[in-house]
Design an enzyme around this catalytic site. Sequence first.
Site, PDB file in Angstrom:
ATOM      1  CB  SER A 170      -0.888   0.004   1.242  1.00  0.00           C
ATOM      2  OG  SER A 170      -0.052   0.122   2.381  1.00  0.00           O
ATOM      3  CE  LYS A 171      -1.822   5.568  -4.183  1.00  0.00           C
ATOM      4  NZ  LYS A 171      -2.776   6.576  -4.543  1.00  0.00           N
ATOM      5  NE  ARG A 172      -2.596   2.969   5.427  1.00  0.00           N
ATOM      6  CZ  ARG A 172      -2.252   1.973   6.229  1.00  0.00           C
ATOM      7  NH1 ARG A 172      -1.490   2.195   7.267  1.00  0.00           N
ATOM      8  NH2 ARG A 172      -2.694   0.755   5.990  1.00  0.00           N
TER       9      ARG A 172
END
Length: 496
Positions: free
Chosen positions: A259-261
């Site tokens: 994920s981008k996070r």
Amino acid sequence: MRTRFAPSPTGYLHVGGLRTALMSWLVARQSKGAFLLRIEDTDQERSVAGATENILKTLAWAGMQPDEGVMLQGDSAVQKGTKGPYIQSERQAQGLYGKYADELLKSGHAYHCFCTPQRLEEMRKKQEARKQAPMYDRQCVKLSPEEVDAKLKAGERYVIRMKVPHERIIAFEDEIRGKVQFQGHTVDDQVLLKSDGFPTYHLAHVVDDHLMEIDLVIRGEEWLSSLPKHLLLFEFLGWKPPRYAHVPLLLNKDRTKLSKRQNSVAVEEYMQKGYLPEALVNFLALLGWNPGTTQELFTMEELVSAFSLDRVQKAGAVFDTEKLDWLQGQWIRKIPLKEFMERIRPLVAEKYPDAATDKMLEKKAALIQERITFFAEAPDMLSFFYIKPNVSLDLLISSKQKVTKENLPRALEVIENILKSIPGKEWTSDRLLAAFQEKVKEGEWKLGQLLWPLRVALTGRAYSPGAVEVAEAMAEEQGTEAVLQRVQTALALTTS
Ligand code: GLU
């Protein structure tokens, strides 16, 4: 073998996309086949201008040019091949998908659905409340041909849905997952043609993979649950399905879906950070694929001969950026020195204009190529050649090297004397090192007690190329006096 990469032009290219593209490219190369690029832009609302060119440039950067389909010519996207167009919106404009939806209607494998978005929403909410999987409740299957005709005549909006045989078991041999099996009654009656006349991904890609004669589809595991719909469509249309390989997911370190996070997911971000295509490609190839040997560094050619789908694991692959950085370092060291120098020159010159014409840059470059990870680090790593460093007493002292506040002044004097004892012509790193080792033999000093202060005096840094190597290069460039002066500056610090 004809393989394809079929991105939707919705923005950046995801690292997972580059990974499946790479596998498709490798398999095509192995079999001297063709790697096609098709643009899947049937979701017009999500399409972004310029995204296609961006994806193509990113692929070109990574060393993967399509053999057929959409490809770059200069800065723009062009189409080449006999099975085009290769952009789905253009195929749609030719009525290509509607034709097959009609065929499915005629053969009874599809039906008109007039349910309004509101009704579908209510249905979904009820299903959710009952903790059921969201699925069309087939209200419109029950319509008689007359009712359908009347609604069509009245101009009611509709979609076309496929009619999944609930009693069927759909089984398939996936190239990576082995035997997969689905119960018909768990498969939704997928919308094939939307009310705007555009096909959904499901219909469009089945039609295209067939007409473009694709032999093997390599795509992310997120599509596995849709596979039964696709297999049924092939069957209903009387076509032979391609082989499929559903590639395991990429995972964050905590084993959740990448994920981008937690990570950069856009290939562009890795390009901007200065990763070499060789490193990123090598890294992506090793994600979930085990070469079966201890080899870790692979050129694209080596991947072409070594890669095989049957060594791709079923489990998700952790996106380990430390491994990526390690590979990046390995690939940077493989760059021929002259090329490495020319890559860092503009960066160093931006900060230190003298570097633009620096004849010593090759020698300096050699000092850092062994320890650098990104080109962008070069100006900082070489700064002490261009400006006098700010040396601090704290850094000159090192408990690890047993350099103390008390013995430091004496160490610097010893260093100065050793340097002074060697004629300028003989200032090679080997000769300098030999002189320091000679001193160490006398028993009073350890090598680190002399080399540490020398290095800090010359570079002002805790991490830098070796002291005698720096001394050699600096003497050659600025004269031995300049080197001695830095040692004397450090000495002066100890007495102030
Ligand atoms: N257009 C789809 C996507 O962007 C392609 C999926 C497939 O390869 O079949 O994910």
